[in-house]
Design a protein around this motif. Structure first.
Motif, PDB file in Angstrom:
ATOM      1  N   PRO A  96     112.096  57.437  29.489  1.00 11.24           N
ATOM      2  CA  PRO A  96     111.230  58.611  29.458  1.00 11.24           C
ATOM      3  C   PRO A  96     110.407  58.618  28.167  1.00 11.24           C
ATOM      4  CG  PRO A  96     113.494  59.228  30.005  1.00 11.24           C
ATOM      5  CD  PRO A  96     113.532  57.797  29.545  1.00 11.24           C
ATOM      6  N   ASP A  97     109.106  58.849  28.274  1.00  8.27           N
ATOM      7  CA  ASP A  97     108.266  58.978  27.075  1.00  8.27           C
ATOM      8  C   ASP A  97     108.538  60.345  26.466  1.00  8.27           C
ATOM      9  OD1 ASP A  97     107.308  56.536  27.665  1.00  8.27           O
ATOM     10  OD2 ASP A  97     105.283  57.160  28.166  1.00  8.27           O
ATOM     11  N   ASN A  98     109.733  60.462  25.923  1.00 10.77           N
ATOM     12  CA  ASN A  98     110.325  61.678  25.381  1.00 10.77           C
ATOM     13  C   ASN A  98     110.945  62.504  26.504  1.00 10.77           C
ATOM     14  OD1 ASN A  98     110.450  64.600  24.351  1.00 10.77           O
ATOM     15  ND2 ASN A  98     110.145  63.384  22.493  1.00 10.77           N
ATOM     16  N   LEU A  99     112.273  62.585  26.486  1.00 11.18           N
ATOM     17  CA  LEU A  99     113.016  63.293  27.532  1.00 11.18           C
ATOM     18  C   LEU A  99     112.654  64.771  27.562  1.00 11.18           C
ATOM     19  CD1 LEU A  99     115.201  63.189  29.723  1.00 11.18           C
ATOM     20  CD2 LEU A  99     116.908  63.586  27.934  1.00 11.18           C
ATOM     21  N   GLU A 100     112.486  65.384  26.373  1.00 10.47           N
ATOM     22  CA  GLU A 100     112.177  66.817  26.314  1.00 10.47           C
ATOM     23  C   GLU A 100     110.910  67.171  27.087  1.00 10.47           C
ATOM     24  OE1 GLU A 100     113.288  69.185  22.505  1.00 10.47           O
ATOM     25  OE2 GLU A 100     112.565  67.235  21.847  1.00 10.47           O
TER      26      GLU A 100
ATOM     27  N   GLN B  22     108.384  72.935  35.262  1.00 12.32           N
ATOM     28  CA  GLN B  22     107.091  73.433  35.715  1.00 12.32           C
ATOM     29  C   GLN B  22     106.873  73.073  37.180  1.00 12.32           C
ATOM     30  OE1 GLN B  22     104.462  71.568  32.893  1.00 12.32           O
ATOM     31  NE2 GLN B  22     104.621  73.227  31.398  1.00 12.32           N
ATOM     32  N   PHE B  23     107.212  71.839  37.535  1.00 12.58           N
ATOM     33  CA  PHE B  23     106.987  71.356  38.898  1.00 12.58           C
ATOM     34  C   PHE B  23     107.903  72.056  39.910  1.00 12.58           C
ATOM     35  CE2 PHE B  23     108.280  68.418  42.302  1.00 12.58           C
ATOM     36  CZ  PHE B  23     107.060  68.217  42.914  1.00 12.58           C
ATOM     37  N   LEU B  24     109.191  72.135  39.608  1.00 12.41           N
ATOM     38  CA  LEU B  24     110.147  72.684  40.570  1.00 12.41           C
ATOM     39  C   LEU B  24     110.152  74.205  40.613  1.00 12.41           C
ATOM     40  CD1 LEU B  24     113.326  70.423  40.140  1.00 12.41           C
ATOM     41  CD2 LEU B  24     111.587  70.305  41.933  1.00 12.41           C
ATOM     42  N   PHE B  25     110.042  74.835  39.460  1.00  8.35           N
ATOM     43  CA  PHE B  25     110.275  76.280  39.381  1.00  8.35           C
ATOM     44  C   PHE B  25     109.077  77.077  38.865  1.00  8.35           C
ATOM     45  CE2 PHE B  25     114.224  73.955  38.045  1.00  8.35           C
ATOM     46  CZ  PHE B  25     114.814  73.950  39.293  1.00  8.35           C
ATOM     47  N   ALA B  26     107.947  76.415  38.671  1.00 13.03           N
ATOM     48  CA  ALA B  26     106.743  77.077  38.147  1.00 13.03           C
ATOM     49  C   ALA B  26     107.039  77.807  36.839  1.00 13.03           C
ATOM     50  CB  ALA B  26     106.176  78.049  39.186  1.00 13.03           C
ATOM     51  N   ASP B  27     107.917  77.216  36.033  1.00 11.67           N
ATOM     52  CA  ASP B  27     108.291  77.809  34.746  1.00 11.67           C
ATOM     53  C   ASP B  27     107.402  77.202  33.664  1.00 11.67           C
ATOM     54  OD1 ASP B  27     109.451  78.890  32.524  1.00 11.67           O
ATOM     55  OD2 ASP B  27     111.511  78.437  33.107  1.00 11.67           O
ATOM     56  N   GLU B  28     106.337  77.900  33.321  1.00 10.62           N
ATOM     57  CA  GLU B  28     105.354  77.373  32.375  1.00 10.62           C
ATOM     58  C   GLU B  28     105.787  77.522  30.916  1.00 10.62           C
ATOM     59  OE1 GLU B  28     102.752  75.697  33.344  1.00 10.62           O
ATOM     60  OE2 GLU B  28     103.193  76.057  35.471  1.00 10.62           O
ATOM     61  N   ALA B  29     106.851  78.270  30.691  1.00 11.04           N
ATOM     62  CA  ALA B  29     107.276  78.520  29.304  1.00 11.04           C
ATOM     63  C   ALA B  29     108.673  77.978  29.044  1.00 11.04           C
ATOM     64  CB  ALA B  29     107.233  80.019  29.013  1.00 11.04           C
ATOM     65  N   TYR B  30     109.065  76.930  29.780  1.00 11.77           N
ATOM     66  CA  TYR B  30     110.431  76.450  29.670  1.00 11.77           C
ATOM     67  C   TYR B  30     110.688  75.772  28.321  1.00 11.77           C
ATOM     68  CZ  TYR B  30     114.950  74.498  30.630  1.00 11.77           C
ATOM     69  OH  TYR B  30     116.286  74.225  30.553  1.00 11.77           O
ATOM     70  N   ALA B  31     111.824  76.127  27.704  1.00 14.93           N
ATOM     71  CA  ALA B  31     112.255  75.505  26.454  1.00 14.93           C
ATOM     72  C   ALA B  31     113.537  74.726  26.729  1.00 14.93           C
ATOM     73  CB  ALA B  31     112.517  76.568  25.391  1.00 14.93           C
ATOM     74  N   PRO B  32     113.530  73.411  26.535  1.00 13.12           N
ATOM     75  CA  PRO B  32     114.715  72.595  26.827  1.00 13.12           C
ATOM     76  C   PRO B  32     115.927  73.017  25.992  1.00 13.12           C
ATOM     77  CG  PRO B  32     112.785  71.212  26.498  1.00 13.12           C
ATOM     78  CD  PRO B  32     112.406  72.599  26.070  1.00 13.12           C
ATOM     79  N   SER B  33     117.110  72.750  26.528  1.00  8.13           N
ATOM     80  CA  SER B  33     118.357  73.092  25.840  1.00  8.13           C
ATOM     81  C   SER B  33     118.580  72.187  24.629  1.00  8.13           C
ATOM     82  CB  SER B  33     119.535  72.947  26.800  1.00  8.13           C
ATOM     83  OG  SER B  33     119.705  71.576  27.155  1.00  8.13           O
ATOM     84  N   ASP B  34     119.529  72.562  23.802  1.00  7.79           N
ATOM     85  CA  ASP B  34     119.887  71.742  22.634  1.00  7.79           C
ATOM     86  C   ASP B  34     120.402  70.370  23.071  1.00  7.79           C
ATOM     87  OD1 ASP B  34     119.170  73.701  20.856  1.00  7.79           O
ATOM     88  OD2 ASP B  34     121.203  74.482  20.590  1.00  7.79           O
ATOM     89  N   THR B  35     121.108  70.337  24.210  1.00  2.00           N
ATOM     90  CA  THR B  35     121.611  69.052  24.711  1.00  2.00           C
ATOM     91  C   THR B  35     120.462  68.097  24.990  1.00  2.00           C
ATOM     92  OG1 THR B  35     123.559  70.090  25.706  1.00  2.00           O
ATOM     93  CG2 THR B  35     122.899  67.941  26.574  1.00  2.00           C
ATOM     94  N   ILE B  36     119.414  68.596  25.622  1.00  2.00           N
ATOM     95  CA  ILE B  36     118.240  67.768  25.920  1.00  2.00           C
ATOM     96  C   ILE B  36     117.575  67.329  24.619  1.00  2.00           C
ATOM     97  CG2 ILE B  36     115.972  67.691  27.038  1.00  2.00           C
ATOM     98  CD1 ILE B  36     118.351  67.781  28.974  1.00  2.00           C
ATOM     99  N   HIS B  37     117.507  68.226  23.671  1.00  2.00           N
ATOM    100  CA  HIS B  37     116.892  67.901  22.383  1.00  2.00           C
ATOM    101  C   HIS B  37     117.630  66.736  21.716  1.00  2.00           C
ATOM    102  CE1 HIS B  37     114.978  68.368  18.491  1.00  2.00           C
ATOM    103  NE2 HIS B  37     116.164  68.523  17.925  1.00  2.00           N
ATOM    104  N   LYS B  38     118.946  66.804  21.699  1.00  2.00           N
ATOM    105  CA  LYS B  38     119.737  65.754  21.052  1.00  2.00           C
ATOM    106  C   LYS B  38     119.627  64.413  21.790  1.00  2.00           C
ATOM    107  CE  LYS B  38     123.559  68.225  20.918  1.00  2.00           C
ATOM    108  NZ  LYS B  38     124.984  68.561  20.677  1.00  2.00           N
TER     109      LYS B  38
END
Length: 368
Positions: A313-317, A325-341
């Motif tokens: 992935p060209d950056n997993l976050e 955004q694609f699945l849930f139309a969530d335009e303001a989604y902030a990834p979890s700490d797990t994804i960040h790490k």
């Protein structure tokens, strides 16, 4: 007097006619209800043929931050696994096909997203490798956990099938119409040879590019093609195309055909969906509409990691943000700490995605 008798007779005849009409309507309604009860009873019998499993939920991981995400409560997310299981065992093996079906509970809109099998992710126990290995390591529990913890999802339901079931469904629906180009038809014919050896089913070679009403073997061979431009990325597009066409064809099939399909195919399915859930979904089938399909990761780079050809992935976050955004139309989604790490660790290990990131308050160190 004669007129009065005639009028009375006419009125009596009309009343009898109305009663006959009402009786006819009541009888029709009764027959419909009896038929519906018969179909329901037969469906219950067929559902008993499915290999219904109970997931060990202690082994299914879901990030706590994801559980608290109210946006996901409006959707049912189901993991679909396609296994190249030659012995029919659906509890082990690499999952050649991994698709997330996300159903909007209100609109019945369905979106499908394929997880590329060679995607380099944490498959469990801090082991980073191709994501399709998760199913081989720990069955559906580990494969679902891999999806949840790398994509910030809340999946607890799954369906696993092998290629034999796909072939049977398509054949019993009378085939599906697919267009192939001058590269695809050659590879399709080659895959048909192997599928014939496995299934014992015969097939006809395609003479060239064009649009064909394909048999189960031909359509399944089409879904397995990897060696054209786009490799696995276009293969997942073909898989989603085949699924969409099966759903469309099933919507127009009669009850007897659907019953025959259930009788033949249900023993080839493993799932933890319960009878009532399957029946509810079946009753709503005509309302479901597959609207869009995509592949994950959206932005990626192909690179060897530890001598394996992987999709990085060209950056997993940023990819997880696009997913929500694609699945849930969530335009303001902030990834979890797990994804960040995990994103940070993958960048450090592969060098891919250094200049792409999502703002995060977490400054924790990368995984070991």
């Amino acid at each position: 007097m004669a007129k009065k008798k005639l009028n009375k007779a006419s009125k009596a005849y009309k009343r009898r006619k109305r009663r006959r009409i009402l009786f006819g309507i009541e009888l029709l309604i009764l027959l419909v209800l009896i038929s519906a009860l018969f179909v329901y009873a037969k469906l219950n019998q067929q559902l008993d043929k499915i290999d219904t499993k109970t997931l060990d939920m202690e082994k299914v991981e879901i990030n706590e931050e994801v559980v608290q995400n109210e946006k996901l409560t409006g959707y049912m997310n189901i993991a679909l696994f396609g296994l190249d299981s030659r012995d029919g065992n659906l509890e082990k093996g690499n999952s050649d096909t991994m698709i997330i079906a996300s159903i909007n509970n209100d609109t019945k809109e369905v979106r499908l997203i394929s997880l590329y099998r060679d995607t380099y992710l944490n498959v469990g126990d801090d082991t980073y490798t191709k994501c399709n290995a998760a199913y081989a390591y720990g069955g559906p529990e580990q494969a679902i956990s891999m999806m949840n913890t790398n994509l910030d999802l809340d999946i607890t339901q799954y369906v696993s099938v092998n290629f034999d079931s796909l072939i049977e469904v398509i054949d019993m629906l009378g085939g599906i119409e697919i267009e192939v180009d001058d590269q695809e038809y050659v590879h399709l014919n080659n895959y048909c040879v192997e599928l014939k050896e496995i299934t014992g089913k015969d097939y006809e070679k395609l003479p060239g590019p064009g649009t064909y009403n394909m048999t189960g073997i031909q359509a399944t061979a089409y879904a397995r093609i990897r060696y054209t431009s786009g490799n696995d990325f276009t293969r997942t597009e073909r898989q989603r195309e085949v699924i969409s066409k099966i759903v469309d064809k099933a919507k127009t099939a009669g009850v007897p055909t659907l019953m025959k399909i259930m009788d033949k195919v249900f023993p080839m399915i493993s799932t933890n969906l319960q009878k009532n859930e399957i029946i509810d979904m079946g009753m709503s089938m005509l309302s479901y509409q597959i609207t869009e399909t995509a592949g994950f990761p959206f932005e990626h780079t192909e690179k060897k990691v530890k001598k394996q050809d992987c999709v990085i992935p060209d950056n997993l976050e940023t990819n997880v943000v696009q997913l929500h955004q694609f699945l849930f139309a969530d335009e303001a989604y902030a990834p979890s700490d797990t994804i960040h790490k995990r994103s940070k660790y993958t960048v450090e290990l592969t060098g891919i995605g250094k200049n792409k990131s999502v703002d995060s308050s977490s400054d924790e160190s990368s995984e070991e």
